[in-house]
Design a protein around this motif. Structure first.
Motif, PDB file in Angstrom:
ATOM      1  N   CYS A  13       1.009  -1.265   0.019  1.00 36.97           N
ATOM      2  CA  CYS A  13       0.040   0.003  -0.214  1.00 36.97           C
ATOM      3  C   CYS A  13       1.155   1.323   0.022  1.00 36.97           C
ATOM      4  O   CYS A  13       1.872   1.259   0.806  1.00 36.97           O
ATOM      5  CB  CYS A  13      -0.871  -0.041   1.085  1.00 36.97           C
ATOM      6  SG  CYS A  13      -1.936   1.466   1.284  1.00 36.97           S
ATOM      7  N   CYS A  18      -0.494   3.273   6.438  1.00 35.42           N
ATOM      8  CA  CYS A  18      -1.225   1.908   6.489  1.00 35.42           C
ATOM      9  C   CYS A  18      -0.218   0.977   6.838  1.00 35.42           C
ATOM     10  O   CYS A  18       0.911   0.802   6.327  1.00 35.42           O
ATOM     11  CB  CYS A  18      -1.532   1.662   5.077  1.00 35.42           C
ATOM     12  SG  CYS A  18      -2.355  -0.106   4.847  1.00 35.42           S
ATOM     13  N   CYS A  49      -7.044  -0.770  -1.402  1.00 37.80           N
ATOM     14  CA  CYS A  49      -6.113  -1.608  -0.112  1.00 37.80           C
ATOM     15  C   CYS A  49      -7.196  -1.955   0.607  1.00 37.80           C
ATOM     16  O   CYS A  49      -8.091  -1.543   0.834  1.00 37.80           O
ATOM     17  CB  CYS A  49      -5.370  -0.614   0.639  1.00 37.80           C
ATOM     18  SG  CYS A  49      -4.689  -1.441   1.918  1.00 37.80           S
ATOM     19  N   CYS A  52      -6.542  -0.740   4.609  1.00 39.55           N
ATOM     20  CA  CYS A  52      -7.112   0.542   5.142  1.00 39.55           C
ATOM     21  C   CYS A  52      -8.316   1.099   4.213  1.00 39.55           C
ATOM     22  O   CYS A  52      -9.000   2.109   4.424  1.00 39.55           O
ATOM     23  CB  CYS A  52      -6.038   1.504   4.924  1.00 39.55           C
ATOM     24  SG  CYS A  52      -5.230   2.022   3.208  1.00 39.55           S
TER      25      CYS A  52
END
Ligand SMILES: [Zn+2]
Length: 365
Positions: A13, A18, A49, A52
């Motif tokens: 990510c 994150c 992602c 998150c």
């Protein structure tokens, strides 16, 4: 970045907050639509992602992320190694010099991250050659040392640090008065700057305890710096600085780097008007030059012999400018030494000089 970005698989990510940003494996994501940029027919893939839940596009992994003129980055990377001034480049590339300066800072940061990613994790083999490259930024009243550590056999430059100095040498009365005025207003540079800079240089290069041979000239700051490094068992071999700078000189590897910096960088030519206007510009340009020298330039132009990084056992292949700049390296995924974190954030400056605009990851996570 390829034109069809849908084939790209994000490896982690890109958002630094994150948990999946620093993960090595197991990053889970899904495709999340595409978009086209203005004036372009290719569509860029977006992703989400699954940790998150934030979205990002494939361009977040490139060095041209958010750049208004992405096509300038690679030519600029080459030109920075070919002794051109920013205004000279800007005329050819039909853009503002400030556009190039911002992209040059990006290239310099990428250079710093490449250097950090190649720092040896264990003991270093062979002797280390240490010296300071003398130059200035802002004005001749603000000289500096770029302390450099080079492998004696491989010619790989492991690290560098920046030490602002006090102007010395022959000066007219007027020049002395001006130096006094600057120092009264901004303070004198640290008289132990070279000692501190050299100690930091060796802490970055040799982070783990080891016995090592270090070659240097007879500058008195070096033995003092070595004494502060309790984790190293140093055998110091000194060569007088007046000795001829030939290939037989034990300091040849570092003299060669000094020569290359001056040969390839417009800002370090003698009597130039293209000198760096702030310390950060100098640092970023040196970082890029050293990475290129380590990873792209062969040991010998005539006889090859691999790049310095290959000889030091740090890379397997010769790299290219395009390869070094293709994928963005992320500071949170690359452990930067403390001094280099300051260089990365653009916090370094000499007393009484312009400060660079600090680097805050605004739109770039
Ligand atoms: Zn995430």
């Amino acid at each position: 970045m390829s034109e069809t970005t849908a084939a790209f698989c994000p490896p982690f990510c890109p958002r630094k907050r994150c948990k999946q940003h620093t993960s090595k494996t197991g990053f889970r994501w899904v495709r999340y639509g595409t978009y086209a940029t203005q004036g372009s027919t290719t569509r860029i893939q977006r992703y989400r992602c699954l940790h998150c839940r934030r979205t990002f596009s494939a361009t977040a992994f490139t060095n041209t992320y958010y750049a208004k003129r992405p096509e300038l980055l690679i030519p600029l990377g080459h030109r920075m190694l070919a002794c051109s001034g920013f205004r000279q480049m800007a005329r050819e590339m039909r853009c503002a010099a400030s556009t190039l300066m911002r992209q040059a800072a990006r290239i310099g940061r990428q250079g710093l991250l490449w250097m950090a990613s190649m720092l040896p994790q264990g003991p270093i083999e062979g002797p280390l050659v240490v010296d300071g490259f003398e130059s200035f930024s802002y004005s001749q009243y603000h000289p500096c040392y770029v302390n450099i550590a080079v492998g004696g056999e491989s010619h790989h430059t492991y690290a560098f640090t920046f030490s602002p100095l006090r102007r010395k040498g022959r000066m007219t009365k007027h020049q002395r008065r001006r130096r006094a005025r600057i120092e009264a207003k901004h303070g004198r540079p640290d008289p132990k700057a070279i000692e501190r800079g050299t100690a930091a240089l060796l802490r970055i290069t040799c982070s783990s305890p080891q016995a090592i041979v270090i070659r240097s000239d007879d500058h008195q700051a070096y033995p003092r710096a070595f004494r502060t490094l309790k984790h190293l068992d140093i055998t110091h071999e000194m060569t007088p600085s007046v000795q001829a700078r030939t290939s037989g000189n034990p300091l040849f590897p570092v003299n060669l780097v000094d020569g290359l910096i001056r040969h390839n960088s417009a800002n370090h030519k003698r009597e130039t008007i293209a000198f760096s206007k702030h310390a950060q510009g100098l640092i970023e340009r040196v970082a890029w030059l050293l990475v290129w020298r380590n990873c792209c330039k062969p040991f010998s132009e005539n006889h090859g012999g691999g790049t310095p990084a290959m000889r030091a056992g740090l890379t397997e292949h010769q790299m290219t400018v395009e390869g070094l700049l293709e994928w963005r390296l992320f500071p949170k995924r690359t452990a930067l030494p403390e001094e280099w974190q300051g260089y990365y954030d653009r916090r370094e400056h000499a007393p009484g000089t312009h400060k660079a605009r600090p680097h805050r990851l605004k739109n770039a996570y």
